[in-house]
Design a protein around this motif. Structure first.
Motif: not given
Length: 233
Positions: A146-175
């Motif tokens: 979602y994004r909106s922009s406003e000033n003294s003369s105008q107001f604009e907004e837009a909303e976008n929805k979509f599906n996303e595939i995401q993958g990652s490789i993690q490294a970590g330390l466990a105590y």
């Protein structure tokens, strides 16, 4: 002879690590948390009196949480499902001055995501209480922007929805203060995401495909987590 003894020692160390700490049949309940404190920045563009001068101030914050349930199929190997919940918000204020005319723009951006997927993790113990681990995961996310922009003369907004595939490789330390609990610090060292979108409106028809791949070497990639191991001896 020294090389042989060193090789034998490393082999025994690896064998010990692969058969210690997290036992086959244990169930892991845990998750990672990442929260970035609000940050602010300002910049100014001051030029000659005949041109436009501007200043900008902005703030942003983000939050990510991904709970997990893992099943230890063999010693120190954990696999299972996971969820991911994230949100972020940013605001900025820009002031434009040209002669006697002054305009102030207010901009707000919001992003949220919810997804589900799976992970596989390998622990390697190097002391009685510490283990390193590597993890591979993948999720399918429903994302909103979602994004909106406003000033003294105008107001604009837009909303976008979509599906996303995401993958990652993690490294970590466990105590491990106890066998059944671990305090974890990890980082997403590699991350990939893809989304595609087709939109039809009265004015236009367009298609969007976006792929991103990169190394994460900043504070936003660091996660703090806690895991509980049921039935771990």
């Amino acid at each position: 002879m020294k090389r042989f003894l060193l090789g034998l020692f490393l082999f025994q160390l690896f064998t010990f690590a692969a058969n210690a700490q997290i036992q086959k049949g244990s169930i892991m309940l845990g998750g990672n948390l990442n929260y970035m404190n609000s940050s602010s920045n300002s910049n100014s563009n001051i030029s000659s009196p005949s041109t436009v001068n501007s200043t900008t101030d902005g703030k942003s914050n983000s939050f990510t949480f991904n709970p997990k349930v893992g099943f230890t199929l063999s010693n120190n190997w954990v696999v299972g499902p996971m969820l991911i919940l994230s949100s972020s918000k940013g605001t900025s204020e820009s002031n434009w001055l040209s002669g006697s005319n002054s305009i102030t723009d207010y901009t707000t951006t919001k992003n949220s995501s919810f997804g589900a997927g799976a992970f596989a993790r390998k622990y390697i113990q190097f002391s009685d209480n510490f283990s390193a681990f590597g993890e591979v995961n993948a999720t399918l996310n429903n994302r909103k922007e979602y994004r909106s922009s406003e000033n003294s003369s105008q107001f604009e907004e837009a909303e976008n929805k979509f599906n996303e595939i995401q993958g990652s490789i993690q490294a970590g330390l466990a105590y491990f203060p106890k066998n059944w609990i671990a305090i974890e610090l990890s980082a997403n060292i590699l991350q990939y995401s893809h989304y595609g979108q087709n939109r039809d409106t009265e004015l236009q028809d367009f298609e969007t495909n976006q792929n991103s791949f990169g190394f994460n070497l900043n504070a936003s990639a660091i996660n703090l987590g806690v895991s509980f191991f049921l039935n771990n001896k």
